[in-house]
Write an enzyme that holds these catalytic residues in place. Structure first.
Site, short mmCIF file in Angstrom:
data_model
loop_
_atom_site.label_atom_id
_atom_site.label_comp_id
_atom_site.label_asym_id
_atom_site.label_seq_id
_atom_site.Cartn_x
_atom_site.Cartn_y
_atom_site.Cartn_z
N HIS A 1 46.11 50.46 35.60
CA HIS A 1 45.23 49.36 36.02
C HIS A 1 45.73 48.00 35.56
CE1 HIS A 1 43.82 49.66 31.90
NE2 HIS A 1 43.17 48.52 32.06
C1 UD1 Z 1 39.43 44.68 32.29
C2 UD1 Z 1 40.12 44.10 31.04
C3 UD1 Z 1 41.20 45.06 30.59
C4 UD1 Z 1 40.66 46.45 30.39
C5 UD1 Z 1 39.99 46.89 31.68
C6 UD1 Z 1 39.40 48.27 31.56
C7 UD1 Z 1 40.30 41.65 30.84
C8 UD1 Z 1 41.24 40.53 30.90
N1 UD1 Z 1 40.74 42.82 31.32
O1 UD1 Z 1 40.40 44.74 33.32
O2 UD1 Z 1 41.74 44.58 29.36
O3 UD1 Z 1 41.72 47.30 30.06
O4 UD1 Z 1 38.94 45.97 31.99
O5 UD1 Z 1 38.93 48.72 32.79
O6 UD1 Z 1 39.20 41.50 30.35
N2 UD1 Z 1 35.77 45.86 39.66
C9 UD1 Z 1 34.93 46.72 40.29
N3 UD1 Z 1 33.82 47.15 39.63
C10 UD1 Z 1 33.53 46.78 38.35
C11 UD1 Z 1 34.40 45.88 37.71
C12 UD1 Z 1 35.52 45.45 38.37
O7 UD1 Z 1 35.14 47.09 41.43
O8 UD1 Z 1 32.52 47.22 37.80
C13 UD1 Z 1 36.97 45.42 40.35
C14 UD1 Z 1 36.83 44.05 40.96
O9 UD1 Z 1 37.54 44.01 42.15
C15 UD1 Z 1 37.52 43.17 39.94
C16 UD1 Z 1 38.62 44.08 39.44
O10 UD1 Z 1 38.05 45.39 39.45
O11 UD1 Z 1 37.98 42.00 40.49
C17 UD1 Z 1 39.10 43.77 38.07
O12 UD1 Z 1 38.03 43.73 37.13
P1 UD1 Z 1 38.15 42.83 35.80
O13 UD1 Z 1 36.95 43.02 34.94
O14 UD1 Z 1 38.51 41.44 36.16
O15 UD1 Z 1 39.43 43.39 35.08
P2 UD1 Z 1 39.96 44.88 34.84
O16 UD1 Z 1 41.18 45.07 35.64
O17 UD1 Z 1 38.87 45.89 34.98
#
Ligand code: UD1
Length: 373
Positions: free
Chosen positions: A216
């Site tokens: 991820h």
């Molecule tokens: C975040 C953390 C990362 C951690 C990871 C665990 C930061 C910088 N990154 O990354 O360190 O390892 O979480 O999972 O804080 N999305 C969904 N549903 C959700 C949440 C997110 O579909 O409930 C999707 C959205 O498209 C979003 C993308 O995932 O834009 C990324 O989510 P985000 O919270 O920005 O970062 P992670 O990649 O999850």
């Protein structure tokens, strides 16, 4: 330093939940109990990444939910800050406790520090040395803002000393993620049962060794070329070792955008939605090999004694390599395939469980926090 008021604990993203759960439990179990509150920024909001973990981990409903959701780093961090401030004011908190390195942790640490509320950082001092990683920026800044720094491995204290942080603030307590692992592993069942449930159409062989994959990190999944290359390497590895791949929503979106489907990846990679905590533990426990870019899974594989190939060129958790089962294989096809071959031939890298990864880290944190009240 004095902690005068409840400890406001912050969660935001999935990996925070298994770290905060044992801390809240240890605070409640301490005599006298340490009053605590729980704030959830809402960085993760899907049931698969968030809701399903609350019951299993025994987390209470948050006292405050900030509903921040997804966005750019700036938007996510800014919204969490803006919404956390009144919650912190209303709680009259004596300290703010943040875990790990996600955006939510940085946002809330920054709000607290500016208000003169002591910041407690659990999992302090880890450094990958890779400033292109958003989490590395968060780690350095959170530690700089923190009054008490709880570390998981000895290398962390050296990193903090190099950055000029007073060693008197740093406490080596062990690893709270291993507290959760130890608590929940006995009830986790068998990895093969999880696969049988997930793999209704029988894509994977019903018996024999299997591996677990997760990806991820933006550096691995955001660029379509890199993702295709990694997928090709995994498909080649899966010829020898069938793979179960719970797919993070970020990765799911990138796979779809890149036109990568399970068929294109090779028949022996089972793509499934993100799993619940105990299913993931069961799957990892019985796996021949874990291939991942997750920090937490490097640690869990080490604690379980399961060989782990980290699909990155660096790790902020060097004890998983020096003492544990972890090897850095980067994104190189040859190194990934070679690791699978070596693991199948010889059982893979063996290691030992690092110092203080004994299931009692949260109790040590509670003891130190109580001494400051
Ligand atoms: C975040 C953390 C990362 C951690 C990871 C665990 C930061 C910088 N990154 O990354 O360190 O390892 O979480 O999972 O804080 N999305 C969904 N549903 C959700 C949440 C997110 O579909 O409930 C999707 C959205 O498209 C979003 C993308 O995932 O834009 C990324 O989510 P985000 O919270 O920005 O970062 P992670 O990649 O999850």
């Amino acid at each position: 330093m004095k902690i005068d008021g409840p400890v406001m604990c912050v969660v935001g993203a999935r990996p925070n939940l298994m770290k905060v759960a044992p801390i809240l439990r240890a605070f409640a179990a301490h005599a006298p109990a340490i009053p605590a509150r729980l704030a959830h920024t809402g960085q993760h909001y899907d049931h698969a990444l968030d809701g399903q973990f609350f019951d299993v981990l025994g987390l209470p409903a948050p006292d405050a939910h900030l509903g921040v959701g997804s966005g750019t780093h700036a938007v996510q961090t800014a919204q969490a800050m803006e919404r956390f401030e009144p919650v912190l004011d209303a709680a009259q908190a004596g300290a703010v406790l943040v875990v790990g390195d996600v955006n939510s942790s940085l946002a809330c640490a920054l709000v607290a520090a500016k208000k003169g509320v002591p910041v407690l950082h659990v999992e302090a001092g880890l450094r990958s040395g890779d400033w292109s990683m958003p989490e590395e920026i968060n780690r350095v800044l959170i530690d700089r803002l923190s009054d008490l720094l709880f570390t998981t491995e000895r290398s962390a204290a050296d990193n903090l000393r190099r950055e000029g942080i007073d060693p008197a603030r740093v406490h080596f307590v062990g690893n709270v993620i291993i507290d959760s692992l130890r608590q929940h592993l006995p009830g986790a069942g068998a990895g093969r049962q999880v696969i049988a449930r997930l793999d209704a159409s029988g894509l994977l062989p019903r018996e024999g060794a299997y591996g677990v994959v997760t990806l991820h990190r933006p550096s691995n999944v955001d660029d379509a070329g890199t993702l295709k290359h990694l997928f090709a390497a995994l498909a080649e590895a899966a010829v020898r070792l069938p793979l179960v791949f719970p797919v993070h929503p970020r990765t799911r979106a990138r796979l779809e955008a890149a036109g990568l489907s399970p068929g294109a990846a090779g028949a022996r990679i089972l793509l499934v939605p993100p799993l619940g905590y105990v299913d993931m533990l069961a799957l990892m426990h019985d796996a021949a090999l874990v291939l991942t870019d997750s920090g937490g899974m490097q640690e869990e594989a080490t604690a379980l004694g399961v060989p782990c190939g980290t699909l990155r060129e660096n790790t902020e958790r060097p004890v998983t390599v020096s003492e544990g089962t972890n090897e850095l294989v980067g994104r190189d096809r040859r190194r990934i395939v070679d690791l699978v071959a070596r693991t199948l031939a010889g059982g893979g890298k063996r290691g030992r469980v690092p110092e203080l990864w004994d299931g009692r880290a949260a109790g040590r944190i509670a003891g130190i926090v109580a001494s400051l009240r």
